[in-house]
Design a protein around this motif. Structure first.
Motif, short mmCIF file in Angstrom:
data_model
loop_
_atom_site.label_atom_id
_atom_site.label_comp_id
_atom_site.label_asym_id
_atom_site.label_seq_id
_atom_site.Cartn_x
_atom_site.Cartn_y
_atom_site.Cartn_z
N GLY A 185 0.81 -1.21 0.00
CA GLY A 185 0.00 0.00 0.00
C GLY A 185 0.84 1.26 0.00
N GLN A 186 0.30 2.33 0.59
CA GLN A 186 0.97 3.62 0.52
C GLN A 186 2.29 3.65 1.28
N ILE A 187 2.51 2.72 2.18
CA ILE A 187 3.81 2.63 2.84
C ILE A 187 4.91 2.30 1.82
N ASN A 188 4.51 1.72 0.68
CA ASN A 188 5.47 1.41 -0.39
C ASN A 188 5.61 2.54 -1.39
N GLY A 189 5.02 3.70 -1.08
CA GLY A 189 5.19 4.87 -1.94
C GLY A 189 4.15 5.03 -3.01
N THR A 190 3.08 4.25 -2.98
CA THR A 190 2.03 4.38 -3.99
C THR A 190 0.94 5.34 -3.51
N SER A 191 0.02 5.68 -4.40
CA SER A 191 -1.17 6.44 -4.02
C SER A 191 -2.37 5.73 -4.64
N GLY A 192 -3.50 5.77 -3.97
CA GLY A 192 -4.71 5.17 -4.54
C GLY A 192 -5.15 3.91 -3.82
N TYR A 193 -6.47 3.79 -3.66
CA TYR A 193 -7.05 2.62 -2.99
C TYR A 193 -6.77 1.34 -3.78
N GLU A 194 -6.86 1.43 -5.11
CA GLU A 194 -6.73 0.23 -5.95
C GLU A 194 -5.30 -0.31 -5.93
N GLU A 195 -4.32 0.60 -6.04
CA GLU A 195 -2.92 0.17 -5.97
C GLU A 195 -2.64 -0.50 -4.63
N ALA A 196 -3.21 0.07 -3.56
CA ALA A 196 -3.01 -0.49 -2.22
C ALA A 196 -3.62 -1.88 -2.12
N ALA A 197 -4.85 -2.03 -2.59
CA ALA A 197 -5.53 -3.32 -2.50
C ALA A 197 -4.80 -4.39 -3.29
N GLY A 198 -4.32 -4.03 -4.48
CA GLY A 198 -3.58 -5.00 -5.30
C GLY A 198 -2.33 -5.49 -4.61
N GLN A 199 -1.58 -4.56 -4.00
CA GLN A 199 -0.37 -4.96 -3.26
C GLN A 199 -0.73 -5.79 -2.03
N GLY A 200 -1.80 -5.38 -1.33
CA GLY A 200 -2.20 -6.12 -0.14
C GLY A 200 -2.52 -7.56 -0.44
N LEU A 201 -3.23 -7.79 -1.54
CA LEU A 201 -3.58 -9.16 -1.93
C LEU A 201 -2.32 -9.98 -2.22
N ILE A 202 -1.38 -9.40 -2.97
CA ILE A 202 -0.13 -10.11 -3.29
C ILE A 202 0.70 -10.36 -2.05
#
Length: 626
Positions: free
Chosen positions: A369-386
């Motif tokens: 998620g945003q701790i990895n430097g991204t922005s956006g709910y969708e980017e966060a959710a995708g990373q969280g799932l992986i």
């Protein structure tokens, strides 16, 4: 909590934390989800929407892998749109205007009813670490909780500060709690932190706006859905409308006259903000020749009388914000529910991660998620799932799931973060995907469902439904190729009368469909195999038909690149010993530690000549097979 022991601990119940914890629990691991509150699950502190260009495809990918975001977005949508439909299929995407209250309630109910998952409203202060391996966490009250893996999904809550004019105070989004312990713990473990900034616009009372001065932005009147499990494929019965306005010359002058009062321009802001979602004052400065800018008014919830003023993010003082708002058409008597602000927060340099989203320095510690430097709910959710999937696979001693750049936008995002890093909040764009014709809205299940099934997040019933879906597309395509129509046929007359096509000779349905003006809906009543297909299935058939040659070429390129990904680089390689390798390449390769030649070739600063030198070295010293 009685035994103070879990298989997996997830910290933070935002969009990343929800997907990570659900994945772990559904894969049979006893999971604890730590959050600052026992509610406020998957909250929307910024825009009340899910999807958009590239992002909408990510939501479809999450669903295809067995995640939850698509289901929640469908269940709580106020409006649904198919974006970019007038352009090529590589950029088509869904966007839902979400009911942010109902969305959070949906996710809270899902979390609290999930087997193997415990929601804990306590603050995590630091980690239990031994020999660079995380063994659990320590709470603020000193309680120790052990686990086999920890997933950090803290969003913008690490050391966060609210900035508005000359105001500057420690707080999470919307004046919620923040935490500083985790930032200190990460630094203590040798993890490099970055300081990023994002912002949010005002929320205004809908009934205080003169709607007659606004242009209506309706939804798309089609049976659209993110999730393949959404069986009620009907347009939303009563779609809420959004509105479009433009800022004025007066708005611009207010900004220019008071620029020094903005937290961004007064020196208060230290963090780096997103280039693709700038504050309104930044737009005025960067595009100084432009008099007006688009602003969208979006309903936040059917239970709220508020608009989200999309595109009007600012860190101006409240008195200036009020002047700015009242300069907008229809806003002469505006009443503000919440004032805009900027927020700074800690995040990590994502080049410290493996492609599995596990930190290289600390075993069994994953971040998303945003701790990895991204922005956006969708980017966060995708990373969280992986991250959730890979934490479980690490515990089970299985290889991680690494999605290729030709397989998913999620794969593009993670590959970009790990190999290139980011100097500002990262946002997914279609332009970041060089194989975007393969990564379409319509084919997410085709690309990823097999992974979801093999991992265990797609059940047998849904897998069979997917196989049936694919079989129906195959049979319909076969029927299109085998069914011929003469120039005197009823279909030929209909196509000519509607100016779709003029058949001068006999053609198959497939050949007719290749013509750009032909609508597949016209063919439906002539070919029974098309009759009961969903909109998504019909779109897939049209795209596969019309872009057949282009898709084939893309697939051939992707296959060549996959061969490079199969050429593995040993863990113990010393890049200083590789002859004729550029200094920058040595530094970048040493920092990233790529696992394959393919990954090495995508690192910024590593050139084709460097890759050739690396291949020579590996062949000589490690007997690398061609």
């Amino acid at each position: 909590m009685e035994k103070n022991k879990f298989d997996v601990i997830v910290i933070g119940a935002g969009h990343a934390g929800v997907e990570a914890s659900l994945a772990c629990a559904r894969l049979g691991k006893n999971t604890a989800l730590f959050n600052l509150y026992d509610n406020k699950i998957a909250a929307m502190p910024c825009n009340p929407s899910i999807g958009g260009p590239a992002k909408g495809i990510v939501v479809r990918e999450i669903d295809a892998l067995g995640g939850e975001m698509g289901k929640a977005a469908d269940a709580t949508a106020l409006q649904m749109k198919l974006l970019n439909s007038s352009r090529g299929p590589g950029v088509w995407a869904l966007r839902a205007q979400s009911d942010k209250i109902e969305y959070s309630k949906y996710m809270e109910k899902t979390i609290k009813s999930q087997k193997n998952l415990t929601l804990v409203a306590k603050v995590v202060k630091e980690f239990i670490v031994n020999n660079n391996e995380v063994l659990g966490v320590i709470l603020e009250d000193g309680t120790k909780i052990s686990s086999q893996a920890v997933i950090l999904t803290t969003g913008t809550y690490l050391g966060s500060e609210i900035l508005r004019g000359q105001e500057n105070y420690k707080s999470g989004p919307n004046d919620e709690l923040t935490t500083t312990g985790i930032s200190k713990a990460l630094k203590k473990m040798g993890i490099n932190l970055l300081r990023f900034k994002t912002g949010t616009p005002p929320r205004v009372i809908k009934s205080s706006i003169n709607l007659e001065k606004l242009a209506i932005e309706p939804g798309t009147d089609l049976p659209l859905a993110f999730s393949s499990s959404t069986t009620d494929f009907k347009p939303i019965q009563k779609q809420e409308v959004c509105y479009l306005i433009h800022s004025t010359q007066k708005t611009k002058k207010i900004i220019e006259d008071n620029l020094a009062l903005s937290a961004m321009y007064s020196g208060e802001v230290r963090g780096v903000g997103p280039r693709y979602c700038p504050s309104f004052e930044d737009k005025v400065v960067r595009f100084s020749d432009k008099i007006e800018h688009q602003i969208f008014l979006e309903p936040e919830s059917i239970s709220l009388d508020t608009f989200y003023v999309q595109g009007f993010s600012t860190s101006m003082p409240i008195e200036i914000q009020e002047k700015m708002l009242k300069s907008l058409p229809g806003f002469e008597k505006v009443v503000v529910d919440k004032w805009a602000y900027a927020i700074e927060y800690d995040c990590i340099d994502p080049m410290q991660l493996n492609l599995s989203l596990e930190l290289k320095k600390i075993k069994n510690l994953f971040t998303a998620g945003q701790i990895n430097g991204t922005s956006g709910y969708e980017e966060a959710a995708g990373q969280g799932l992986i991250a959730g999937i890979n934490a479980v696979r690490k515990i089970n001693q299985l290889p991680p799931l690494i999605l290729g750049r030709d397989e998913a936008y999620i794969g593009v995002m993670i590959d970009d973060l790990v190999n290139k890093g980011t100097i500002e909040p990262y946002r997914l764009l279609t332009s970041r995907a060089e194989r975007r014709l393969l990564l379409r809205n319509d084919n997410a299940e085709t690309r990823l469902c097999k992974y979801g099934y093999e991992i265990g997040l797609i059940n047998e019933k849904d897998w069979q439904k997917f196989l049936d879906n694919q079989f129906q597309i195959k049979q319909a395509t076969k029927a299109l190729k085998e069914t011929r129509f003469s120039p005197k046929s009823q279909l030929a007359d209909e196509l000519k009368n509607e100016s779709q096509a003029n058949l001068t000779n006999g053609q198959s349905g497939y050949e007719i469909l290749k013509q750009p003006n032909v609508k597949i809906e016209t063919l439906v009543k002539y070919i029974k195999e098309l009759e009961n297909l969903t909109l998504n299935q019909l779109q897939s058939i049209v795209i596969n038909c019309r872009f057949e040659g282009y898709v084939k070429k893309e697939q051939e390129v992707a296959e060549r690149l996959k061969k490079l990904n199969k050429k593995m680089i040993p863990d113990d390689i010393n890049y200083e010993l590789v002859e004729n390798l550029a200094i920058e390449a040595k530094q970048k390769l040493t920092k990233v530690r790529p696992t394959s030649i393919g990954q090495a070739s995508r690192i910024s600063g590593v050139n084709p000549a460097d890759i050739q030198m690396l291949l020579f070295y590996l062949k000589k010293h490690y007997a690398l097979k061609k």
